[in-house]
Design a protein around this motif. Sequence first.
Motif, mmCIF file in Angstrom:
data_model
loop_
_atom_site.group_PDB
_atom_site.id
_atom_site.type_symbol
_atom_site.label_atom_id
_atom_site.label_comp_id
_atom_site.label_asym_id
_atom_site.label_seq_id
_atom_site.Cartn_x
_atom_site.Cartn_y
_atom_site.Cartn_z
ATOM 1 N N VAL A 236 0.858 -1.189 0.000
ATOM 2 C CA VAL A 236 0.000 0.000 0.000
ATOM 3 C C VAL A 236 0.894 1.239 0.000
ATOM 4 C CG1 VAL A 236 -1.779 1.296 1.243
ATOM 5 C CG2 VAL A 236 -1.819 -1.199 1.293
ATOM 6 N N ALA A 237 0.645 2.139 -0.971
ATOM 7 C CA ALA A 237 1.363 3.420 -1.023
ATOM 8 C C ALA A 237 0.338 4.522 -0.769
ATOM 9 C CB ALA A 237 1.982 3.606 -2.402
ATOM 10 N N ALA A 238 0.696 5.494 0.067
ATOM 11 C CA ALA A 238 -0.253 6.586 0.323
ATOM 12 C C ALA A 238 0.427 7.935 0.185
ATOM 13 C CB ALA A 238 -0.863 6.441 1.714
ATOM 14 N N ALA A 239 -0.320 8.903 -0.370
ATOM 15 C CA ALA A 239 0.125 10.301 -0.442
ATOM 16 C C ALA A 239 -1.051 11.136 0.059
ATOM 17 C CB ALA A 239 0.471 10.671 -1.875
ATOM 18 N N LEU A 240 -0.769 11.979 1.034
ATOM 19 C CA LEU A 240 -1.861 12.608 1.780
ATOM 20 C C LEU A 240 -1.541 14.065 2.062
ATOM 21 C CD1 LEU A 240 -4.350 11.755 3.665
ATOM 22 C CD2 LEU A 240 -2.650 11.510 5.461
ATOM 23 N N LYS A 241 -2.561 14.920 1.917
ATOM 24 C CA LYS A 241 -2.381 16.316 2.326
ATOM 25 C C LYS A 241 -3.508 16.673 3.290
ATOM 26 C CE LYS A 241 -1.441 20.889 0.632
ATOM 27 N NZ LYS A 241 -1.536 21.840 -0.448
ATOM 28 N N THR A 242 -3.130 17.166 4.463
ATOM 29 C CA THR A 242 -4.147 17.608 5.430
ATOM 30 C C THR A 242 -3.894 19.077 5.750
ATOM 31 O OG1 THR A 242 -2.715 16.781 7.182
ATOM 32 C CG2 THR A 242 -4.546 15.372 6.564
ATOM 33 N N ASN A 243 -4.939 19.793 6.206
ATOM 34 C CA ASN A 243 -4.724 21.192 6.579
ATOM 35 C C ASN A 243 -4.432 21.295 8.080
ATOM 36 O OD1 ASN A 243 -7.145 21.042 7.905
ATOM 37 N ND2 ASN A 243 -8.305 22.178 6.358
ATOM 38 N N LYS A 244 -4.360 22.524 8.593
ATOM 39 C CA LYS A 244 -3.951 22.684 10.001
ATOM 40 C C LYS A 244 -4.995 22.106 10.968
ATOM 41 C CE LYS A 244 -5.364 27.615 10.303
ATOM 42 N NZ LYS A 244 -6.737 27.311 10.024
ATOM 43 N N MET A 309 -4.972 -8.232 4.577
ATOM 44 C CA MET A 309 -3.773 -7.419 4.829
ATOM 45 C C MET A 309 -3.839 -6.047 4.149
ATOM 46 S SD MET A 309 -1.943 -8.791 7.015
ATOM 47 C CE MET A 309 -3.329 -9.593 7.759
ATOM 48 N N VAL A 310 -4.657 -5.920 3.094
ATOM 49 C CA VAL A 310 -4.835 -4.602 2.461
ATOM 50 C C VAL A 310 -5.356 -3.625 3.518
ATOM 51 C CG1 VAL A 310 -6.234 -3.287 0.807
ATOM 52 C CG2 VAL A 310 -5.209 -5.463 0.120
ATOM 53 N N GLY A 311 -6.380 -4.048 4.265
ATOM 54 C CA GLY A 311 -6.957 -3.193 5.312
ATOM 55 C C GLY A 311 -5.953 -2.924 6.423
ATOM 56 N N VAL A 312 -5.229 -3.967 6.818
ATOM 57 C CA VAL A 312 -4.255 -3.817 7.917
ATOM 58 C C VAL A 312 -3.170 -2.808 7.526
ATOM 59 C CG1 VAL A 312 -2.455 -5.043 9.232
ATOM 60 C CG2 VAL A 312 -4.682 -6.124 8.841
ATOM 61 N N LEU A 313 -2.635 -2.952 6.306
ATOM 62 C CA LEU A 313 -1.547 -2.051 5.872
ATOM 63 C C LEU A 313 -2.043 -0.621 5.699
ATOM 64 C CD1 LEU A 313 0.557 -4.102 3.282
ATOM 65 C CD2 LEU A 313 0.818 -3.956 5.744
ATOM 66 N N CYS A 314 -3.261 -0.486 5.171
ATOM 67 C CA CYS A 314 -3.852 0.851 4.984
ATOM 68 C C CYS A 314 -3.967 1.563 6.331
ATOM 69 C CB CYS A 314 -5.267 0.671 4.453
ATOM 70 S SG CYS A 314 -5.502 1.296 2.858
ATOM 71 N N ARG A 315 -4.546 0.864 7.286
ATOM 72 C CA ARG A 315 -4.755 1.414 8.634
ATOM 73 C C ARG A 315 -3.405 1.792 9.247
ATOM 74 N NH1 ARG A 315 -7.154 -3.088 10.637
ATOM 75 N NH2 ARG A 315 -8.900 -2.702 9.263
ATOM 76 N N ARG A 316 -2.454 0.878 9.161
ATOM 77 C CA ARG A 316 -1.123 1.090 9.753
ATOM 78 C C ARG A 316 -0.455 2.322 9.135
ATOM 79 N NH1 ARG A 316 2.448 -4.153 9.120
ATOM 80 N NH2 ARG A 316 0.920 -5.000 10.545
ATOM 81 N N LEU A 317 -0.560 2.430 7.816
ATOM 82 C CA LEU A 317 0.117 3.516 7.106
ATOM 83 C C LEU A 317 -0.543 4.863 7.403
ATOM 84 C CD1 LEU A 317 2.229 4.412 5.077
ATOM 85 C CD2 LEU A 317 0.748 3.638 3.235
ATOM 86 N N LEU A 318 -1.875 4.910 7.357
ATOM 87 C CA LEU A 318 -2.558 6.191 7.596
ATOM 88 C C LEU A 318 -2.334 6.655 9.032
ATOM 89 C CD1 LEU A 318 -5.870 5.739 5.567
ATOM 90 C CD2 LEU A 318 -3.857 7.079 4.955
ATOM 91 N N LYS A 319 -2.331 5.729 9.975
ATOM 92 C CA LYS A 319 -2.070 6.107 11.377
ATOM 93 C C LYS A 319 -0.660 6.670 11.509
ATOM 94 C CE LYS A 319 -5.356 3.352 13.877
ATOM 95 N NZ LYS A 319 -5.654 2.554 15.023
#
Length: 324
Positions: A236-244, A309-319
């Motif tokens: 799983v690869a993630a790219a994320l932008k959040t504001n303040k 494992m898709v769900g597990v990796l997603c959760r782990r990465l986003l956290k």
Amino acid sequence: MILPPFELHNPNSIKEAIEISQKVKNEGFDYVSGGTDLLQNYKNRLNVKPHLISLKNIKETTSIKDFNIGAMVTLDEISKSKILQSNFPGLIEACSQVGSILVRKTATIGGNVLIDNRCYFYNQTPFWRTSLGSCLKAEADECRVIPQKEYCVATFSSDSAPMLVAVDAKYELEGKSGKRIVKSGDFYTHDGIKRNFKDESEIITRIKIPKRTMDLKTGYEKIRVRDTFDYPLVSVAAALKTNKDKKIEDMNIVLGAIGTYPIINKDTTNAFVGEKISNSIIEEISEKIQKKAQPYNNLTMPVSYRKKMVGVLCRRLLKRLTNS
Ligand SMILES: Cc1cc2nc3c(=O)[nH]c(=O)nc-3n(C[C@H](O)[C@H](O)[C@H](O)COP(=O)(O)OP(=O)(O)OC[C@H]3O[C@@H](n4cnc5c(N)ncnc54)[C@H](O)[C@@H]3O)c2cc1C
Ligand code: SF4
């Protein structure tokens, strides 16, 4: 296992490499960079060509300049690049999990985004393979995974490509018809034999990372049998932008080793733009992405496990990326 015979060509420029490709195209050829993927397949007598055109002596593609990575830059050099370490940590994570350190010293990024798709019934010795009658991607005309399928569903196994697709990187190609630039997300196809839309004569010369990547949080997670050595079984690869206020402004989650190409989940992730990051939102995103994932039964671990494992990796990465 020993290599089969082939004629090795050593051009010193891209132009010369393309000229050689045109001279030998009727007999058949492959370009070779580090050779860490291609030559394994040659040893297993998989789609061997009589001519190999080495890109090793071509100096035009061996450096990282700003956000442009030369195709011949090794994965080890990428892992040590200061500019990428501070601006694109997700690529460092992906490249430094490819194979082993010995492999990464030789393996190039150009070769990595173009590696062959993998399948339990294909990546075998000729003796093993032909005892079953082989398959569509090698010497026969039937798929062993889904016999009624007209195309091959071998699994997309590059570690760097899902991360590059997640940030919308572009590939610069040069071939007999000149130069062109292709979005990484549009480059790959559903057919595990054809794999991508590269013309046979084309060489990937550079990988262009958008400048906006430095404003994104990027990361990569992968599961494999041996952590020191192996190709991904799910990634799983993630790219994320959040504001303040921790609200999502932009999010891309791309899956590797699930289908025949990097799976982009834009419909799912777009639905969460504007939401504030929390454990329950991360849970919801991960569940939705897991639900949509459809791995094929052609790697060493069961489909049900890889899907979970898709769900597990997603959760782990986003956290990890959001310190949640
Ligand atoms: C033990 C082992 C473990 C491995 N584990 C992993 C892993 O975990 N993850 C992973 O992603 N890979 C893995 N690999 C595969 C491989 O090492 C890497 O993918 C590597 O980055 C491939 O790069 P290369 O330069 O060696 O490519 P090569 O083997 O030289 O080429 C790969 C393909 O790309 C084409 N090609 C190469 N460069 C160009 C170019 N510039 N333009 C046009 N065509 C080109 C070749 O014709 C060939 O089809 C592993 C390999 C081994 C031996
Ligand atoms: S998916 Fe089917 S055709 Fe493709 S390599 Fe595997 S068995 Fe062969």
